[in-house]
Structures are given as structure tokens and as C-alpha cells.
Enzyme design. Structure first.
Site, PDB file in Angstrom:
ATOM      1  N   SER A  58       0.711  -1.093  -0.090  1.00 43.70           N
ATOM      2  CA  SER A  58      -0.304  -0.190   0.020  1.00 43.70           C
ATOM      3  C   SER A  58       0.646   1.009   0.294  1.00 43.70           C
ATOM      4  O   SER A  58       1.802   1.473   1.114  1.00 43.70           O
ATOM      5  CB  SER A  58      -1.095   0.364   1.533  1.00 43.70           C
ATOM      6  OG  SER A  58      -1.727   1.472   1.655  1.00 43.70           O
ATOM      7  N   LYS A  79      -0.918  -0.951  -4.357  1.00 42.37           N
ATOM      8  CA  LYS A  79      -2.569  -0.185  -3.676  1.00 42.37           C
ATOM      9  C   LYS A  79      -1.879   1.615  -3.689  1.00 42.37           C
ATOM     10  O   LYS A  79      -1.324   1.718  -2.869  1.00 42.37           O
ATOM     11  CB  LYS A  79      -2.935   0.042  -2.665  1.00 42.37           C
ATOM     12  CG  LYS A  79      -3.656   0.303  -1.758  1.00 42.37           C
ATOM     13  CD  LYS A  79      -4.575  -0.831  -0.318  1.00 42.37           C
ATOM     14  CE  LYS A  79      -4.484   0.331   0.612  1.00 42.37           C
ATOM     15  NZ  LYS A  79      -4.979  -1.241   1.757  1.00 42.37           N
ATOM     16  N   LEU A  80      -3.200   1.847  -4.663  1.00 38.72           N
ATOM     17  CA  LEU A  80      -2.525   3.651  -5.014  1.00 38.72           C
ATOM     18  C   LEU A  80      -3.676   4.517  -3.557  1.00 38.72           C
ATOM     19  O   LEU A  80      -4.228   3.912  -3.913  1.00 38.72           O
ATOM     20  CB  LEU A  80      -2.758   4.153  -6.401  1.00 38.72           C
ATOM     21  CG  LEU A  80      -1.360   3.587  -7.516  1.00 38.72           C
ATOM     22  CD1 LEU A  80      -2.233   3.648  -7.957  1.00 38.72           C
ATOM     23  CD2 LEU A  80      -0.328   3.727  -6.928  1.00 38.72           C
ATOM     24  N   LYS A  81      -2.975   4.836  -2.961  1.00 33.09           N
ATOM     25  CA  LYS A  81      -4.009   6.362  -2.083  1.00 33.09           C
ATOM     26  C   LYS A  81      -4.641   7.044  -2.701  1.00 33.09           C
ATOM     27  O   LYS A  81      -3.887   8.137  -3.288  1.00 33.09           O
ATOM     28  CB  LYS A  81      -3.412   6.534  -0.611  1.00 33.09           C
ATOM     29  CG  LYS A  81      -3.206   5.435   0.252  1.00 33.09           C
ATOM     30  CD  LYS A  81      -4.592   5.162   0.875  1.00 33.09           C
ATOM     31  CE  LYS A  81      -3.974   3.571   1.978  1.00 33.09           C
ATOM     32  NZ  LYS A  81      -5.253   3.003   2.602  1.00 33.09           N
ATOM     33  N   ASP A 106      -7.726   3.203  -3.059  1.00 30.46           N
ATOM     34  CA  ASP A 106      -7.976   2.833  -1.677  1.00 30.46           C
ATOM     35  C   ASP A 106      -8.329   3.816  -1.850  1.00 30.46           C
ATOM     36  O   ASP A 106      -7.503   4.793  -0.792  1.00 30.46           O
ATOM     37  CB  ASP A 106      -7.112   2.351  -0.849  1.00 30.46           C
ATOM     38  CG  ASP A 106      -8.138   2.455   0.822  1.00 30.46           C
ATOM     39  OD1 ASP A 106      -9.093   2.748   0.823  1.00 30.46           O
ATOM     40  OD2 ASP A 106      -7.291   1.765   1.201  1.00 30.46           O
ATOM     41  N   ASN A 154     -10.528   5.829   1.248  1.00 30.31           N
ATOM     42  CA  ASN A 154     -10.566   5.775   1.940  1.00 30.31           C
ATOM     43  C   ASN A 154     -11.695   6.370   3.036  1.00 30.31           C
ATOM     44  O   ASN A 154     -12.073   6.905   3.460  1.00 30.31           O
ATOM     45  CB  ASN A 154      -9.315   6.407   3.383  1.00 30.31           C
ATOM     46  CG  ASN A 154      -8.244   5.665   3.121  1.00 30.31           C
ATOM     47  OD1 ASN A 154      -7.061   5.758   2.960  1.00 30.31           O
ATOM     48  ND2 ASN A 154      -8.306   3.719   4.453  1.00 30.31           N
ATOM     49  N   GLU A 195     -11.116  -0.150  -2.782  1.00 27.80           N
ATOM     50  CA  GLU A 195     -11.057   0.196  -1.448  1.00 27.80           C
ATOM     51  C   GLU A 195     -11.663   1.095  -1.209  1.00 27.80           C
ATOM     52  O   GLU A 195     -11.345   2.101  -1.420  1.00 27.80           O
ATOM     53  CB  GLU A 195      -9.256  -0.054  -0.858  1.00 27.80           C
ATOM     54  CG  GLU A 195     -10.096  -0.894   0.247  1.00 27.80           C
ATOM     55  CD  GLU A 195      -8.398  -1.064   1.028  1.00 27.80           C
ATOM     56  OE1 GLU A 195      -7.419  -1.265  -0.019  1.00 27.80           O
ATOM     57  OE2 GLU A 195      -8.862  -1.409   2.069  1.00 27.80           O
ATOM     58  N   ASP A 215     -13.302  -2.286   3.209  1.00 33.65           N
ATOM     59  CA  ASP A 215     -12.968  -1.923   4.351  1.00 33.65           C
ATOM     60  C   ASP A 215     -12.968  -1.312   5.693  1.00 33.65           C
ATOM     61  O   ASP A 215     -13.804  -2.029   6.420  1.00 33.65           O
ATOM     62  CB  ASP A 215     -10.896  -1.284   3.702  1.00 33.65           C
ATOM     63  CG  ASP A 215     -10.216  -1.406   5.242  1.00 33.65           C
ATOM     64  OD1 ASP A 215     -10.793  -1.742   6.189  1.00 33.65           O
ATOM     65  OD2 ASP A 215      -9.328  -0.527   5.028  1.00 33.65           O
ATOM     66  N   LYS A 254      -9.263  -7.021   8.110  1.00 29.61           N
ATOM     67  CA  LYS A 254      -8.107  -6.647   9.092  1.00 29.61           C
ATOM     68  C   LYS A 254      -8.885  -6.582  10.609  1.00 29.61           C
ATOM     69  O   LYS A 254      -9.805  -6.785  10.914  1.00 29.61           O
ATOM     70  CB  LYS A 254      -8.156  -4.859   9.336  1.00 29.61           C
ATOM     71  CG  LYS A 254      -7.714  -4.828   8.158  1.00 29.61           C
ATOM     72  CD  LYS A 254      -7.348  -3.055   8.200  1.00 29.61           C
ATOM     73  CE  LYS A 254      -6.619  -2.289   7.171  1.00 29.61           C
ATOM     74  NZ  LYS A 254      -6.882  -0.729   6.641  1.00 29.61           N
ATOM     75  N   GLY A 310      -3.802  -3.958   6.902  1.00 28.39           N
ATOM     76  CA  GLY A 310      -3.166  -3.704   7.457  1.00 28.39           C
ATOM     77  C   GLY A 310      -3.377  -2.588   8.120  1.00 28.39           C
ATOM     78  O   GLY A 310      -3.610  -1.710   7.458  1.00 28.39           O
TER      79      GLY A 310
HETATM   80  O1  OSB Z   1      -7.189   1.901   4.999  1.00 26.23           O
HETATM   81  O2  OSB Z   1      -5.979  -0.003   4.561  1.00 26.23           O
HETATM   82  C1  OSB Z   1      -6.086   1.015   5.059  1.00 26.23           C
HETATM   83  C2  OSB Z   1      -2.911   1.929   6.892  1.00 26.23           C
HETATM   84  C3  OSB Z   1      -2.779   2.232   8.009  1.00 26.23           C
HETATM   85  C4  OSB Z   1      -4.971   2.479   8.098  1.00 26.23           C
HETATM   86  C5  OSB Z   1      -5.328   2.113   6.975  1.00 26.23           C
HETATM   87  C6  OSB Z   1      -4.983   1.430   5.859  1.00 26.23           C
HETATM   88  C7  OSB Z   1      -3.520   1.513   6.159  1.00 26.23           C
HETATM   89  C8  OSB Z   1      -2.784   1.077   5.174  1.00 26.23           C
HETATM   90  C9  OSB Z   1      -1.252   0.388   5.010  1.00 26.23           C
HETATM   91  O3  OSB Z   1      -3.765   1.202   3.501  1.00 26.23           O
HETATM   92  C10 OSB Z   1      -1.703  -1.071   4.917  1.00 26.23           C
HETATM   93  C11 OSB Z   1      -0.063  -1.924   5.452  1.00 26.23           C
HETATM   94  O4  OSB Z   1       0.740  -1.502   4.461  1.00 26.23           O
HETATM   95  O5  OSB Z   1      -0.357  -2.379   6.155  1.00 26.23           O
HETATM   96 MG    MG Z   2      -8.269   0.640   3.511  1.00 26.88          MG
END
Ligand code: OSB
Ligand code: MG
Length: 376
Positions: free
Chosen positions: A142, A168-170, A195, A197, A220, A245, A269, A297
Site C-alpha cells: 500500500s 495499492k494507490l491511495k 483505496d 478511505n 477499496e 475495508d 483486518k 494492514g
Molecule cells: O485503509 O488499508 C487502509 C494503513 C493504516 C490505516 C488504514 C489503511 C492502511 C493501509 C496500509 O493501507 C496497510 C499496511 O501496509 O499496513
Molecule cells: Mg483501506
């Protein structure tokens, strides 16, 4: 464990650790520069057990946060588990905590530590206990929002070069289609996902339609965590699979989301769903419904990572996880580091319990505070 198979709990210790990250991790809701986490250590007769709490410093990803998790663990959760006396099965932890509403990440950390102590006493590895079917798991990575497009591409090319099987690109409003296009142009064959969020709303449906041609593995958590119905509408409008998620906080949520058609993939998770055992329940019902899952994660140290990697060994986990190697996060982890093989897989620890233990000197050097809670 005593002859009657009861695990006697002598003390439960809470410890806050702080580790520098190799680079800041930025998402649509903020930036983390250091990893702070609560570790739970259970001292039982003949074994200790470790769990890690996924709650972050600030309540952005979820309503839990580190200080809140510490308080509820110290004052409510740990006393409630200790008051029940010896543990006859790891499921007893969840049962003793059921009357306390919410606080899933805090509960998950405590359950994980008891489960680890339980399994170490029994001499059984976590993956084996859960029903894992593989000794190496596929890993993705990620990527946080980078300061520039060049910096991001350089970082991603490094990850792909070291073997990661999915990137995975935010994304966030104003920084989405162009980012995906730039990465897709540079890496035509790499499995990619995004992702958000929860940063978008249903009025952005045309943006998600515009992502369809890039052949993403999934999108995501595009919408707010409470918008299950809107996710169902969005999924009916786009070809790309939606993965949930933040919206999935329990096996019951997973069932509701699947019935609504709100997603075609689920990110598991253990902290977010209240424990490793509930994570396994999410896996089982998704598998029964034909919904692929993968293990997400929360930038865990080796303690939390070990549990995630054990879950990733389950048969229904058919997509690479955000279970990246320790060196993607930390200059130095608190356990022996998790390593990425050149084929993009990682070994599932095979020793009893979670199979790794914090290294005393490392642990001491990153500990911020400790408190022990005793029975009675
Ligand atoms: O949205 O998956 C998520 C990290 C912290 C909180 C939320 C997310 C994430 C990650 C990183 O995307 C996942 C990792 O490499 O642990
Ligand atoms: Mg996520």
C-alpha cells in the site's frame, strides 16, 4: 497449561511503543510519521502471549484511538478478562468482553495475546490453529500519497522490483484518475488497486466509471463507512470490483454487505472486526458466498504482522494482502523482520502461537510506557 487444559492468567501488561517509519504514510485522512502502538502481553503459567492493538494516534480511520484503547484496556477489558479466572478456550475472551460495546481494536489486541499464550502452551502455531493451507502468502504493498508524481513512481518501481504482487494507490478527490493513469502507463502489467478511505460520495459515480478502463483489481472503500446502500448502488454502476475495508466491522456486517451487493471483495483486518477469531468468521462466510478476501494492514509491528500473515494462510484468501515486509515500514522492527521473497511471497511463521517474539533490547528501546494489571 494445567492438566485440565485451563490457562491461568497471572498478569496482563500494556505497553506503548513508538517506532520511526522509513517514510511518512499519507492517506486521504492524514499523515503518520511514527508508528505508535499498544502491545498487550499476557503472562500465563508456563507461557506468555503477545497482541498488538491497531488503534492509531488519532481517530481518523476508525473511532478508536490509542489513548482511548489504552484507557478501556486498563480499566475495563483487562479486568473483565482477569475476573473470569482461568481460560478454558480462547473464545472465552470474546465472551467475557461481550457486554462492553464497541472498542473492537482494543478487544482484538487482548484476545490476540491470550490466544498466543494459549497456542504457545499447546505447542500449536496460529496459522495451523486457524486452518491455514499454505506456508507462504502473496504480498502486495500500500503506497501512501507521495509529495510528487515522480517520487511516487520511483517508490512504486522500487516495490515492484523487489517482488510485490499488487500495488495499492491511495486516492483522494483531485488526486485520482491522473495518478492511476501515470502509474498504469509506467507499469502496464502490474496488478493495481486504489483505496479512497471513504473520501468520496455517490455523486462521484462518474469518477469511478472513469477508472474502469484501467483494469484495477478493485476499488477499496470508495464511500463513507456507513454508506452500505450507496456502495451497492455504486457497485451496480461500475465494472471494477468494490472492496470494503472500514465498512466491515464484524462477520454480521460482512453478511449484510454481501447480501446487499455492496462489494465483490472484502479486506479483513483482525483489529477492525474485533479479533483474529472474528476475522476467521468473516473469511468463512465470505468463502461460502464466493467472495474473495485478502488481509489488510495497519502498519503493524512484527507482533501484529505475524497474526495478519497467519490469517493470510487461510484458503479463501485469494488476493495478495497489505502484509508487506518489515523493511517497507521500519528501519528496525521489534521482532525478527518479516522478509519478502523475490517471488513476492512471505513465510508464515511456523512456531507455536504467532511464531515471533519481541526482541528484548529492541522492545526496551522503543517502549514509551508500561502498566501491569493483576487479577483481583
Ligand atoms: O485503509 O488499508 C487502509 C494503513 C493504516 C490505516 C488504514 C489503511 C492502511 C493501509 C496500509 O493501507 C496497510 C499496511 O501496509 O499496513
Ligand atoms: Mg483501506
Amino acid at each position: 497449561m494445567s492438566d485440565d487444559n485451563l490457562l491461568d492468567l497471572r498478569a496482563i501488561e500494556l505497553r506503548e511503543v513508538a517506532l520511526p517509519l522509513v517514510r511518512p504514510f499519507r492517506t486521504s485522512f492524514g499523515e503518520e510519521r511514527d508508528k505508535r502502538a499498544i502491545l498487550v502481553r499476557v503472562e500465563a503459567d508456563g507461557a506468555e502471549g503477545w497482541g498488538e492493538c491497531a488503534a492509531s494516534e488519532e481517530p481518523r480511520y476508525s473511532d478508536e484511538w490509542l489513548e482511548g484503547a489504552w484507557a478501556v484496556l486498563e480499566r475495563m477489558l483487562v479486568p473483565a478478562v482477569l475476573a473470569g479466572g482461568p481460560i478454558a478456550a480462547p473464545e472465552a475472551v470474546g465472551e467475557r468482553l461481550r457486554w462492553i460495546r464497541g472498542h473492537r481494536m482494543a478487544k482484538a489486541a487482548l484476545e490476540a495475546a491470550v490466544l498466543d499464550a494459549w497456542l504457545r502452551t499447546a505447542g500449536v502455531g496460529l496459522a495451523q490453529h486457524l486452518g491455514g493451507v499454505r506456508d507462504r502468502v502473496a504480498c502486495g504493498v500500500s503506497v501512501g500519497i507521495a509529495p510528487s508524481a515522480e517520487a511516487m513512481l520511483e517508490e512504486i518501481e522500487g516495490y515492484v522490483g523487489s517482488g510485490y504482487l499488487r500495488v495499492k494507490l491511495k486516492i483522494e478527490p483531485g488526486r485520482d484518475v491522473e495518478v492511476v493513469r501515470a502509474v498504469r502507463d509506467a507499469l502496464p502489467d502490474t496488478p493495481l488497486s486504489v483505496d479512497a478511505n471513504g473520501a468520496y460520495s455517490l455523486s462521484d459515480v462518474s469518477l469511478f466509471e472513469a477508472l474502469d478502463p484501467f483494469g484495477l483489481v478493485m476499488i477499496e472503500q470508495p464511500l463513507d463507512f456507513e454508506d452500505l446502500l450507496d456502495h451497492a448502488t455504486l457497485q451496480s454502476r461500475v465494472n471494477t470490483a468494490i472492496c470494503l475495508d472500514e465498512s466491515i466491522r464484524s462477520a454480521r456486517d460482512a453478511l449484510t454487505a454481501i447480501r446487499l451487493g455492496a462489494c465483490r471483495v472484502i479486506n479483513i483486518k483482525p483489529g477492525r472486526v474485533g479479533g483474529i477469531l472474528e476475522g476467521k468468521r468473516v473469511h468463512d462466510l465470505a468463502a461460502a458466498a464466493g467472495i474473495p478476501v485478502w488481509i489488510g494492514g495497519m502498519l503493524e509491528t512484527g507482533v501484529g504482522r505475524a497474526a495478519n500473515v497467519a490469517l493470510a494462510a487461510l484458503p479463501g484468501v485469494t488476493l495478495p494482502g497489505d502484509t508487506s515486509a518489515s523493511d517497507r515500514y521500519f528501519p528496525e522492527d521489534i521482532t525478527e523482520p518479516f522478509l519478502l521473497g523475490a517471488d513476492g511471497t512471505m513465510a508464515v511463521p511456523s512456531g507455536p502461537g504467532i511464531g515471533v517474539t519481541p526482541i528484548p533490547e529492541r522492545l526496551a528501546s522503543c517502549t514509551v510506557r508500561v502498566v501491569a494489571v493483576l487479577p483481583g
